[in-house]
Design an enzyme around this catalytic site. Structure first.
Site, PDB file in Angstrom:
ATOM      1  N   CYS A  87       3.176  -7.749   7.865  1.00 36.26           N
ATOM      2  CA  CYS A  87       3.505  -7.194   6.558  1.00 36.26           C
ATOM      3  C   CYS A  87       4.872  -6.509   6.601  1.00 36.26           C
ATOM      4  O   CYS A  87       5.102  -5.616   7.433  1.00 36.26           O
ATOM      5  CB  CYS A  87       2.440  -6.175   6.150  1.00 36.26           C
ATOM      6  SG  CYS A  87       2.788  -5.376   4.586  1.00 36.26           S
ATOM      7  N   CYS A  89       6.281  -4.550   4.484  1.00 39.43           N
ATOM      8  CA  CYS A  89       6.402  -3.318   3.717  1.00 39.43           C
ATOM      9  C   CYS A  89       5.874  -2.108   4.471  1.00 39.43           C
ATOM     10  O   CYS A  89       5.595  -1.080   3.862  1.00 39.43           O
ATOM     11  CB  CYS A  89       5.640  -3.441   2.402  1.00 39.43           C
ATOM     12  SG  CYS A  89       5.986  -4.961   1.530  1.00 39.43           S
ATOM     13  N   CYS A 106      -0.140 -11.112   7.497  1.00 40.08           N
ATOM     14  CA  CYS A 106      -0.399 -11.549   6.138  1.00 40.08           C
ATOM     15  C   CYS A 106      -1.274 -12.799   6.150  1.00 40.08           C
ATOM     16  O   CYS A 106      -0.932 -13.749   6.861  1.00 40.08           O
ATOM     17  CB  CYS A 106       0.922 -11.824   5.439  1.00 40.08           C
ATOM     18  SG  CYS A 106       0.756 -12.173   3.680  1.00 40.08           S
ATOM     19  N   CYS A 108      -3.187  -9.520   5.100  1.00 38.70           N
ATOM     20  CA  CYS A 108      -3.673  -8.405   5.896  1.00 38.70           C
ATOM     21  C   CYS A 108      -5.132  -8.099   5.535  1.00 38.70           C
ATOM     22  O   CYS A 108      -5.642  -8.571   4.512  1.00 38.70           O
ATOM     23  CB  CYS A 108      -2.802  -7.180   5.662  1.00 38.70           C
ATOM     24  SG  CYS A 108      -2.810  -6.592   3.955  1.00 38.70           S
ATOM     25  N   CYS A 117      -2.837  -5.391  -2.180  1.00 41.30           N
ATOM     26  CA  CYS A 117      -1.570  -5.756  -1.565  1.00 41.30           C
ATOM     27  C   CYS A 117      -0.533  -4.739  -2.005  1.00 41.30           C
ATOM     28  O   CYS A 117      -0.041  -4.795  -3.135  1.00 41.30           O
ATOM     29  CB  CYS A 117      -1.147  -7.155  -1.992  1.00 41.30           C
ATOM     30  SG  CYS A 117       0.484  -7.613  -1.365  1.00 41.30           S
TER      31      CYS A 117
END
Lengths: 148, 150
Positions: A87, A89, A106, A108, A117
């Protein structure tokens, strides 16, 4: 911002320096880590994955396709560097360990189990920012991330 | 040499020197302990290391605690829906009882940033899988989402 960094790193690598200053200075200004652009192949793979998973999970992309594009590119970059689409972010202490363990790969665990998400890549229909589309083209990705 | 020590030594047949010395040293040790009693980190000047040390300690404590409670029965105490159970698009886990199977906050001695570190196994009795047996499935939970059934 990322494209700027990428183009400068390419030019430094090829020996074509548009910056008059000595090579060490621009690198220092950009920071210790040079962000590399993900490969076209990885972006395509993650684009296809995102479309397919959105269809499968009944989720939609964000109204702002720029958000979707940035996340897809981030996933592609992790796929290139770590072998798994971690991920993009989140912040990690040890990326390799996280990629091996798999919680944040991902899709996740929070997405798989709860459809949460936080990257805003896959949005449930009740979300304020949900668009109508479950598809995104390579052209859209290129366009929306061109000015970074 | 005080009168009391002389008295004690005569009664207990212990040399006076030894009594007085031990008495003194005991007092000294007591004073030392009271001085170091408060649990303030020694490196108060370096706040970041103190904070990171305490965070590392918290995580280690959490890992140890998690390992000690594995295998216990837990009940989900918050409203929670999951979408990953086969043959069931949406399943409400509120109030269900499961077995704590695994803690995924550590992988090969490295800290993992999973925010749902507790893997709990549930049995869905009302849904029958292949051959009529109830389906087992795992769900990841946070520490504050379940309570223990003891």
């Amino acid at each position: 911002m990322r494209a700027l960094q990428a183009s400068t790193s390419y030019s430094a690598g090829l020996g074509i320096s548009s910056v008059a200053a000595p090579p060490s200075r621009p690198r220092r200004r950009l920071g210790a880590v040079a962000k590399v652009e993900p490969t076209e192949k990885s972006i395509e793979i993650m684009r296809k994955f995102s479309e397919q998973y959105a269809r499968k999970s009944d989720t939609y992309f964000c109204v702002d396709k720029g958000v979707t594009s940035v996340v897809i590119k981030g996933l592609a970059e992790h796929r290139d560097t770590l072998g798994a689409p971690l991920c993009p972010c989140r912040h990690y202490d040890d990326k390799a360990a996280e990629a091996q363990q798999g919680f944040w790969n991902c899709p996740c665990v929070p997405m798989r189990e709860r459809k949460e998400c936080h990257c805003m890549l896959f949005l449930t229909p009740d979300n304020d920012f949900t668009g109508q589309e479950q598809a995104i083209t390579m052209e859209e990705i290129r366009e929306t991330t061109a000015n970074m | 040499m005080t009168a009391s020590t002389a008295l004690f030594s005569s009664i207990l047949n212990i040399p006076t020197s030894k009594i007085s010395n031990s008495h003194l040293s005991f007092n000294h040790i007591q004073k030392k302990q009271s001085f170091f009693a408060p649990s303030i980190p020694i490196s108060t000047s370096c706040n970041s290391t103190a904070i990171s040390n305490s965070l590392a300690l918290d995580h280690d404590e959490e890992v140890k605690r998690a390992e000690s409670i594995l295998g216990s029965k837990v009940r989900v105490k918050v409203p929670l829906k999951v979408y990953h159970v086969p043959k069931v698009p949406e399943l409400d886990l509120t109030g269900r009882v499961g077995l704590l199977k695994q803690y995924v906050g550590v992988h090969k001695e490295k800290r993992i940033s999973a925010n749902l570190p507790y893997k709990v196994e549930f049995v869905a009795e009302e849904i029958s899988g292949r051959g009529g047996k109830p389906i087992k499935f795992l769900a990841h939970l946070r520490e504050d989402e379940f309570e223990f059934l003891d």
